[in-house]
Design a protein around this motif. Structure first.
Motif, PDB file in Angstrom:
ATOM      1  N   GLY A   1       5.320  13.771   0.664  1.00  0.00           N
ATOM      2  CA  GLY A   1       3.991  12.754   1.014  1.00  0.00           C
ATOM      3  C   GLY A   1       4.093  12.768   2.308  1.00  0.00           C
ATOM      4  N   ILE A   2       2.842  12.519   2.850  1.00  0.00           N
ATOM      5  CA  ILE A   2       2.559  12.180   4.249  1.00  0.00           C
ATOM      6  C   ILE A   2       1.432  11.017   4.345  1.00  0.00           C
ATOM      7  N   PHE A   3       1.838   9.892   4.894  1.00  0.00           N
ATOM      8  CA  PHE A   3       0.956   8.727   5.091  1.00  0.00           C
ATOM      9  C   PHE A   3       0.620   8.374   6.451  1.00  0.00           C
ATOM     10  N   ILE A   4      -0.588   8.829   6.925  1.00  0.00           N
ATOM     11  CA  ILE A   4      -0.924   8.512   8.328  1.00  0.00           C
ATOM     12  C   ILE A   4      -1.817   7.238   8.369  1.00  0.00           C
ATOM     13  N   SER A   5      -1.216   6.451   9.296  1.00  0.00           N
ATOM     14  CA  SER A   5      -1.915   5.049   9.573  1.00  0.00           C
ATOM     15  C   SER A   5      -2.211   5.081  11.011  1.00  0.00           C
ATOM     16  N   THR A   6      -3.211   5.009  11.390  1.00  0.00           N
ATOM     17  CA  THR A   6      -3.561   5.013  12.909  1.00  0.00           C
ATOM     18  C   THR A   6      -3.489   3.493  13.408  1.00  0.00           C
ATOM     19  N   GLY A   7      -2.897   2.604  12.617  1.00  0.00           N
ATOM     20  CA  GLY A   7      -2.583   1.197  12.926  1.00  0.00           C
ATOM     21  C   GLY A   7      -1.250   0.997  12.854  1.00  0.00           C
ATOM     22  N   GLY A   8      -0.431   2.117  12.702  1.00  0.00           N
ATOM     23  CA  GLY A   8       1.071   1.586  12.553  1.00  0.00           C
ATOM     24  C   GLY A   8       1.477   1.276  11.347  1.00  0.00           C
ATOM     25  N   PHE A   9       2.801   1.025  11.268  1.00  0.00           N
ATOM     26  CA  PHE A   9       3.222   0.427   9.915  1.00  0.00           C
ATOM     27  C   PHE A   9       4.047  -0.545  10.290  1.00  0.00           C
ATOM     28  N   THR A  10       4.492  -1.548   9.049  1.00  0.00           N
ATOM     29  CA  THR A  10       5.409  -2.818   9.406  1.00  0.00           C
ATOM     30  C   THR A  10       6.853  -2.251   9.038  1.00  0.00           C
TER      31      THR A  10
ATOM     32  N   TYR B   1      10.744   0.752   5.584  1.00  0.00           N
ATOM     33  CA  TYR B   1      11.915   0.492   4.809  1.00  0.00           C
ATOM     34  C   TYR B   1      11.506   1.329   3.419  1.00  0.00           C
ATOM     35  N   GLU B   2      10.192   1.120   3.027  1.00  0.00           N
ATOM     36  CA  GLU B   2      10.029   1.691   1.674  1.00  0.00           C
ATOM     37  C   GLU B   2      10.059   3.149   1.686  1.00  0.00           C
ATOM     38  N   ALA B   3       9.487   3.648   2.883  1.00  0.00           N
ATOM     39  CA  ALA B   3       9.524   5.143   3.120  1.00  0.00           C
ATOM     40  C   ALA B   3      10.832   5.818   2.918  1.00  0.00           C
ATOM     41  N   ASP B   4      11.684   4.957   3.457  1.00  0.00           N
ATOM     42  CA  ASP B   4      13.095   5.536   3.862  1.00  0.00           C
ATOM     43  C   ASP B   4      13.936   5.482   2.404  1.00  0.00           C
TER      44      ASP B   4
ATOM     45  N   LEU C   1      12.101   8.136  -3.639  1.00  0.00           N
ATOM     46  CA  LEU C   1      12.933   9.229  -4.098  1.00  0.00           C
ATOM     47  C   LEU C   1      12.644  10.479  -3.527  1.00  0.00           C
ATOM     48  N   ASN C   2      11.338  10.590  -3.362  1.00  0.00           N
ATOM     49  CA  ASN C   2      10.784  12.042  -2.739  1.00  0.00           C
ATOM     50  C   ASN C   2      10.254  11.650  -1.362  1.00  0.00           C
ATOM     51  N   PRO C   3      10.561  12.883  -0.435  1.00  0.00           N
ATOM     52  CA  PRO C   3      10.232  12.775   0.993  1.00  0.00           C
ATOM     53  C   PRO C   3       8.766  12.197   1.341  1.00  0.00           C
ATOM     54  N   VAL C   4       8.809  11.295   2.113  1.00  0.00           N
ATOM     55  CA  VAL C   4       7.458  10.660   2.483  1.00  0.00           C
ATOM     56  C   VAL C   4       7.603  10.392   3.852  1.00  0.00           C
ATOM     57  N   ALA C   5       6.766  11.075   4.820  1.00  0.00           N
ATOM     58  CA  ALA C   5       6.829  11.016   6.125  1.00  0.00           C
ATOM     59  C   ALA C   5       5.573  10.164   6.482  1.00  0.00           C
ATOM     60  N   LEU C   6       6.011   9.264   7.523  1.00  0.00           N
ATOM     61  CA  LEU C   6       4.935   8.420   8.100  1.00  0.00           C
ATOM     62  C   LEU C   6       4.367   8.794   9.211  1.00  0.00           C
ATOM     63  N   VAL C   7       3.116   8.731   9.750  1.00  0.00           N
ATOM     64  CA  VAL C   7       2.581   9.250  10.893  1.00  0.00           C
ATOM     65  C   VAL C   7       1.818   8.188  11.374  1.00  0.00           C
ATOM     66  N   ASP C   8       1.976   7.723  12.770  1.00  0.00           N
ATOM     67  CA  ASP C   8       1.149   6.799  13.390  1.00  0.00           C
ATOM     68  C   ASP C   8       0.191   7.528  14.341  1.00  0.00           C
ATOM     69  N   ILE C   9      -0.407   6.857  15.191  1.00  0.00           N
ATOM     70  CA  ILE C   9      -1.438   7.214  16.337  1.00  0.00           C
ATOM     71  C   ILE C   9      -0.489   8.170  17.229  1.00  0.00           C
TER      72      ILE C   9
ATOM     73  N   THR D   1       0.647  -1.158  -0.035  1.00  0.00           N
ATOM     74  CA  THR D   1       0.125  -0.071  -0.050  1.00  0.00           C
ATOM     75  C   THR D   1       0.815   1.126   0.083  1.00  0.00           C
ATOM     76  N   LEU D   2       1.978   1.050   0.730  1.00  0.00           N
ATOM     77  CA  LEU D   2       2.686   2.168   0.711  1.00  0.00           C
ATOM     78  C   LEU D   2       3.460   2.549  -0.606  1.00  0.00           C
ATOM     79  N   ARG D   3       4.062   1.583  -1.204  1.00  0.00           N
ATOM     80  CA  ARG D   3       4.631   1.892  -2.581  1.00  0.00           C
ATOM     81  C   ARG D   3       3.490   2.372  -3.511  1.00  0.00           C
ATOM     82  N   SER D   4       2.333   2.070  -3.566  1.00  0.00           N
ATOM     83  CA  SER D   4       1.379   2.687  -4.343  1.00  0.00           C
ATOM     84  C   SER D   4       1.182   4.075  -4.031  1.00  0.00           C
ATOM     85  N   PHE D   5       1.372   4.639  -2.746  1.00  0.00           N
ATOM     86  CA  PHE D   5       1.228   5.897  -2.345  1.00  0.00           C
ATOM     87  C   PHE D   5       2.520   6.577  -2.909  1.00  0.00           C
TER      88      PHE D   5
END
Length: 307
Positions: free
Chosen positions: A247-256, A261-264, A267-275, A233-237
């Motif tokens: 990019g900012i990807f918000i997942s209240t259930g957290g991330f695997t 690793y995909e976010a890191d 090529l373009n900055p993507v921040a992961l935001v959990d609850i 799902t993250l690769r699709s985003f």
């Protein structure tokens, strides 16, 4: 105790009867407050027993009145009521205790006397010792008091943080998208929440200006569901975050771990935001929340002694 519109409390044989009467007289705009009120009424009527230690506080004099419950409560007739207090328990008062002579632990436990609650054994022993004329062997050093305040402050912060997360979890998926937009607006961005329906693209877009011409242009995806978000799902985003965009990807259930690793490696900055991150962002920016954001998550400001 108030709630005189309920009449004699002994007429309610079950909690359901009492709750229904409370709602009829006082409404049920906030169910949590209703439950709290019913709980306090039951403690006042049924939990307190004869010979129990009773403590109440005088803020004006910074004194605790300590007494012994006499085993019964009463609903006063209108001519005998004191202000709005129609329900009384009879207490034999034993004496007064200044807040200043109590241990720091007791003072912290008695920080709030707005509710009916059970006293700990250590608090009762501290009160009895003062009434018996015993003075603490040594007053707490300023460093000890400061350490106690710091620990209490940390505990309250941690509890508040979890309660805020609880309230965020209660938002619907659609409300969560608008809540994410509210946080970005509080941070100074203009936002646009995509309308529901097919082909809507990302959930939220944000930029420093209304038309979205200035950088950074931010795309936000919001997943408000249980379970960690995976890498697919993250690769699709990541694929829709173009050059010059963030990019900012918000997942209240957290991330695997794979998703992080995909976010890191994007090529373009993507921040992961959990609850947990959402709760932190909320507190950090809440003073700048607009009306819509505050309506989604009402919070109140609490003052605390500076360390």
């Amino acid at each position: 105790m108030g709630w005189k519109a309920l009449g004699d409390l002994r007429q309610y044989s079950t909690d359901d009867e009492l709750r229904q009467a409370y709602i009829e007289h006082y409404g049920n705009a906030k169910p949590g407050r209703t439950g709290n009120a019913v709980g306090m009424i039951r403690k006042f009527c049924d939990v307190i027993q004869a010979d129990d230690i009773i403590i109440t506080y005088s803020p004006e004099h910074r004194e605790y009145l300590v007494g012994i419950d006499q085993g019964h409560h009463e609903f006063l007739s209108p001519e005998n009521q004191v202000e709005d207090y129609a329900h009384v328990r009879w207490v034999r008062w034993e004496g007064k205790v200044s807040r200043d002579v109590l241990t720091q632990a007791t003072r912290s436990s008695l920080g709030s006397t707005l509710a009916v609650f059970r006293l700990s054994k250590s608090v009762i022993e501290d009160m009895r010792a003062v009434l018996a004329g015993k003075v603490a062997e040594s007053a707490p050093e300023p460093e000890e008091v400061e350490a106690d305040y710091a620990q209490l402050s940390e505990n309250i912060r941690a509890q508040s943080h979890e309660l805020i997360k609880d309230r965020i979890q209660q938002l619907s998926p659609e409300e969560m998208e608008h809540f994410a937009a509210a946080i970005l607006r509080a941070m100074g961005y203009h936002t646009k929440v995509s309308p529901l329906g097919p082909g809507r693209g990302v959930d939220v877009e944000a930029s420093p200006d209304g038309p979205g011409l200035n950088k950074p242009h931010i795309k936000v995806e919001v997943k408000h569901r249980a379970g960690s978000m995976g890498s697919a799902t993250l690769r699709s985003f990541i694929s829709v975050v173009r050059t010059g965009q963030n990019g900012i990807f918000i997942s209240t259930g957290g991330f695997t771990r794979e998703a992080r690793y995909e976010a890191d490696r994007a090529l373009n900055p993507v921040a992961l935001v959990d609850i947990d991150d959402l709760a932190n962002l909320t507190v950090e920016n809440y003073q700048h929340f607009d009306t819509e954001g505050r309506a989604l998550l009402p919070l109140m400001h609490i003052y605390w002694p500076a360390e």
